[in-house]
Each structure stands twice: as C-alpha cells, then as structure tokens.
Design a protein around this motif. Structure first.
Motif, PDB file in Angstrom:
ATOM      1  N   SER A  91      18.641 -26.027   0.110  1.00  0.00           N
ATOM      2  CA  SER A  91      19.627 -27.020  -0.322  1.00  0.00           C
ATOM      3  C   SER A  91      19.236 -28.397   0.197  1.00  0.00           C
ATOM      4  O   SER A  91      18.785 -28.536   1.331  1.00  0.00           O
ATOM      5  N   TYR A 350      24.639 -21.822   8.287  1.00  0.00           N
ATOM      6  CA  TYR A 350      25.449 -22.953   7.837  1.00  0.00           C
ATOM      7  C   TYR A 350      25.192 -23.255   6.363  1.00  0.00           C
ATOM      8  O   TYR A 350      26.127 -23.478   5.589  1.00  0.00           O
ATOM      9  N   THR A 351      23.912 -23.264   5.982  1.00  0.00           N
ATOM     10  CA  THR A 351      23.554 -23.583   4.598  1.00  0.00           C
ATOM     11  C   THR A 351      24.133 -22.555   3.638  1.00  0.00           C
ATOM     12  O   THR A 351      24.728 -22.904   2.603  1.00  0.00           O
ATOM     13  N   LYS A 354      28.116 -22.657   3.496  1.00  0.00           N
ATOM     14  CA  LYS A 354      28.653 -23.757   2.687  1.00  0.00           C
ATOM     15  C   LYS A 354      28.366 -23.544   1.208  1.00  0.00           C
ATOM     16  O   LYS A 354      29.168 -23.948   0.349  1.00  0.00           O
ATOM     17  N   LYS A 355      27.245 -22.909   0.887  1.00  0.00           N
ATOM     18  CA  LYS A 355      26.908 -22.646  -0.506  1.00  0.00           C
ATOM     19  C   LYS A 355      27.893 -21.673  -1.131  1.00  0.00           C
ATOM     20  O   LYS A 355      28.275 -21.809  -2.303  1.00  0.00           O
ATOM     21  N   THR A 357      31.116 -20.822   0.227  1.00  0.00           N
ATOM     22  CA  THR A 357      32.533 -21.158   0.414  1.00  0.00           C
ATOM     23  C   THR A 357      32.864 -22.636   0.207  1.00  0.00           C
ATOM     24  O   THR A 357      34.043 -22.998   0.181  1.00  0.00           O
ATOM     25  N   SER A 358      31.836 -23.493   0.098  1.00  0.00           N
ATOM     26  CA  SER A 358      32.015 -24.949   0.015  1.00  0.00           C
ATOM     27  C   SER A 358      32.626 -25.515   1.290  1.00  0.00           C
ATOM     28  O   SER A 358      33.173 -26.634   1.296  1.00  0.00           O
ATOM     29  N   GLN A 359      32.554 -24.743   2.373  1.00  0.00           N
ATOM     30  CA  GLN A 359      33.038 -25.179   3.676  1.00  0.00           C
ATOM     31  C   GLN A 359      32.019 -24.813   4.747  1.00  0.00           C
ATOM     32  O   GLN A 359      31.209 -23.899   4.566  1.00  0.00           O
ATOM     33  N   THR A 360      32.069 -25.511   5.877  1.00  0.00           N
ATOM     34  CA  THR A 360      31.278 -25.084   7.026  1.00  0.00           C
ATOM     35  C   THR A 360      32.036 -23.953   7.712  1.00  0.00           C
ATOM     36  O   THR A 360      33.253 -23.794   7.492  1.00  0.00           O
ATOM     37  N   GLU A 363      35.099 -25.357   9.482  1.00  0.00           N
ATOM     38  CA  GLU A 363      36.170 -25.744   8.564  1.00  0.00           C
ATOM     39  C   GLU A 363      36.912 -24.516   8.048  1.00  0.00           C
ATOM     40  O   GLU A 363      38.147 -24.531   7.936  1.00  0.00           O
TER      41      GLU A 363
END
Length: 370
Positions: A91, A350-351, A354-355, A357-360, A363
């Motif tokens: 990403s 982390y990558t 987020k991919k 869930t669209s969250q860290t 978060e």
C-alpha cells in the motif's frame, strides 16, 4: 568513430523500442496496468536523458533544451519505489505523495528559473563563475540525488523482504535472484553517477565524458532491467490467479475445475478449522497439498469466490482473530497480537488491518470497545 560518442543515440533508440515493448506486450507484469505505465515512465525518463546527452554533445550545449531531463530527475526514485510497491502489492499513500512530489517539483523549477535566459552552455558557466548560484545548484543536486538513492534502497529492501505466496520452483527462484541483482546494480549505477559528477564537477568537458559513459551503461541497463522485470514471476508474490501469464490462465480455465465454489468452501473450512492462518509463512503449496489440488486451482478458487488474492484472503482471517484479541478486557500489546495472529512484523499488521477495516488497530480498539 568513437563508439561512446554515439552511445547516447543508441540509448535513445533502445529506450524508444523498450517503451513500446513495455506498453504493448501482452504477457508479463500481471493484470495491474499501472505496473506497465510506471515502468514505461521510468524507461521514458532515461530515454529522455539519452536524447538530452546526445543533443548536448552534438551542439556543445548550445541548444535551448539542454538539461531539460534534469528537471524531472527527482521523480526517478519515487517512480522506482512506486513500481516495486505495485509489483509486491504494497500500500502506498499515493495522494499524499503526489502533493509532496508536486511541491518538490515546483521548488526545483523555481530554482532553475534564472537559467532559462542563457542560450549557450558557455554563457551559463560564466554566470555560475560570477555568482553564488553554483553553490545552490550543487546543494540541489546533492539533495535530489540522495532522495533518489534513499527511495532506491527502500525499494530494494521492500523487495528483498517481501514474502512469497508459494514455494518458488527452481526457475522462479532464479528469476527472483536475478531481479534482486538487477535492482542492486541499478542502485550502484545511480551512486556511481552521483559520485562521478560530484568529483568531476559540472564543467562541460568533464560532463561530456560523463554523458558518454553513463549513456553506454544506461543502454545496457535498459535491456537487462526491462527483460528481467517483464519475466518476473508476479504470481509467486501476489498469489493472485489473475496475475498468471495469459497462456497459463487459459490452460487452467479449460481444466477440470468446473465449479470453484466447492473447492473454495473446502479451503475456507481447512484454514479456519486448523487455524493455518497463524503460520506467518503459510504458502499456497500448503493448502494445495492438504486438499490434493493444484496451486493454480487453489488460487483460482480464492480469486473467483473471495474476490481477493491469496495473501489478502489469509490476512482477512488474521484480522478477524486480531479483533477478538484487541477487545478482551486487558489485551496484549499490538505488536504481541500481530505476532500471535500470524504477521511477522508490526508494519505488515497495521497495513493489513487498515486495508480490511479502514481503521488502525488502535482506532478499532477505541471505537469498538465503547
């Protein structure tokens, strides 16, 4: 005739040919067309450099477009890293980097603005010798070169560390090693160019010698780099059936796999029941052996039914497991959780998180835990 004198012209011809080859050759590089466009942009830049060198040597620097390729010099490292990122399905915050690159471009072009009024290289050199402008240009060159070299090293590091989706056979392993050699050679070439100009300075006599040798090396590199990358086993890294060469896809499309949904259900059940996703080094080969099916069929079933590649499919199981661990009353550290669910690094976790869930992870823990 001095062979090196026509090296820039040869490099230019080779570059034009390779641009066409990269853009219109149907096989190689998988299905992501951005790979072709970025690779073509890299080849085009070095084609422009070769033309610039040739025109400068023929006219002794007395033409209005002398040095125009250098206006885009700072883009090379970014394009190179972006190409490797696309190749490995990494990403990249492209929008953010586009603004950064545009900003750097504007600053560089403003710095070059005073040079536009000089019609000959001799006049330009005289201007440099009677002002402090040369010091600014040297600092700019050093910063641009170092920025490129950092991107080159980062690209090589990511390429070298990238996990494969299957066990490489002898042919694939050879191409992978060859691609690594080509990448590190490219980095050494850029460092060599950097050192050469830094030591020899920017006098036109020294610059002519530099242009001849660099063009000769670039012409060789054009062939090796493009050939290696166009034959790189993209499927071995992506695990995506659509990244297979077209002839291979046709072969398996006509095979015995009539209904991939049944195989996909078997794959999902096997991964979940045996928690295979916890193995950070899980390969397509492991699933194919346990199911008694081919690697290509397993990849095809995942791609057609889950709509994602093998690594993303496995990561979806890992993320679901990570969600459970993040929501317990006293969760472990995020790094510990990432290792527990099958990731080999916090950055990869982390990558992927987020991919999906669209969250860290942080978060998600703060919002879902409320």
């Amino acid at each position: 005739m001095d062979v090196l004198s026509i090296a820039p012209l040869l490099s230019f011809v080779v570059g034009v040919f390779l641009c066409v080859f990269v853009l219109f050759r149907k096989s190689g590089l998988g299905r992501d067309k951005r790979l072709r466009y970025v690779l073509a942009a890299l080849v085009f830049y070095f084609t422009l450099v070769s033309f610039d060198y040739y025109a400068a040597i023929k006219s002794n620097g007395d033409n209005w477009y002398f040095g125009i390729s250098y206006m885009f010099y700072h883009l090379v490292g970014f394009l190179f890293y972006y190409f490797v990122a696309l190749l490995l399905k990494l990403s990249v915050a492209l929008k953010k980097w586009v603004f950064i690159v545009i900003g750097i471009t504007v600053l560089r072009w403003l710095l070059f603005f005073p040079t536009f009024e000089y019609e000959s290289f001799d006049d330009f050199l005289e201007f440099l010798n009677t002002s402090s402008y040369a010091e600014w240009l040297l600092v700019e060159y050093l910063l641009s070169s170092l920025l490129n070299i950092v991107f080159f090293f980062l690209a090589f590091y990511r390429f070298r560390q990238a996990p494969t989706a299957l066990v490489l056979n002898e042919n694939e392993a050879l191409k992978y090693k060859w691609a690594k050699v080509v990448l590190i050679t490219f980095i050494i070439l850029q460092i060599g160019i950097f050192i050469n100009l830094s030591v020899n300075g920017f006098g036109f006599d020294n610059y002519q010698i530099s242009m001849k040798f660099e063009s000769f090396l670039i012409a060789i590199f054009f062939f090796i780099f493009t050939y290696s990358i166009m034959h790189f086993p993209v499927f071995a890294f992506s695990g995506d059936f659509e990244d297979l060469p077209e002839e291979t896809k046709k072969k398996y499309a006509k095979s015995s796999l009539k209904d991939s949904s049944e195989l996909f259900n078997q794959i999902s059940t096997l991964i979940e029941e045996e928690q295979l996703f916890l193995d950070f080094d899980l390969k397509l080969n492991t699933l194919s052996e346990k199911l008694g099916s081919s690697v290509h069929h397993v990849s095809q079933a995942i791609n057609q039914n889950a709509g994602m590649s093998f690594p993303d499919f496995i990561n979806s199981f890992r993320i679901e497991e990570a969600k459970k661990k993040l929501l317990v009353p006293k969760p472990d550290t995020i790094f510990a959780i990432s290792l527990d669910v099958g990731f080999n690094s916090k950055a990869a976790f982390y990558t992927a998180f987020k991919k999906v869930t669209s969250q860290t992870p942080t978060e998600f823990k703060n919002t879902a835990g409320k």
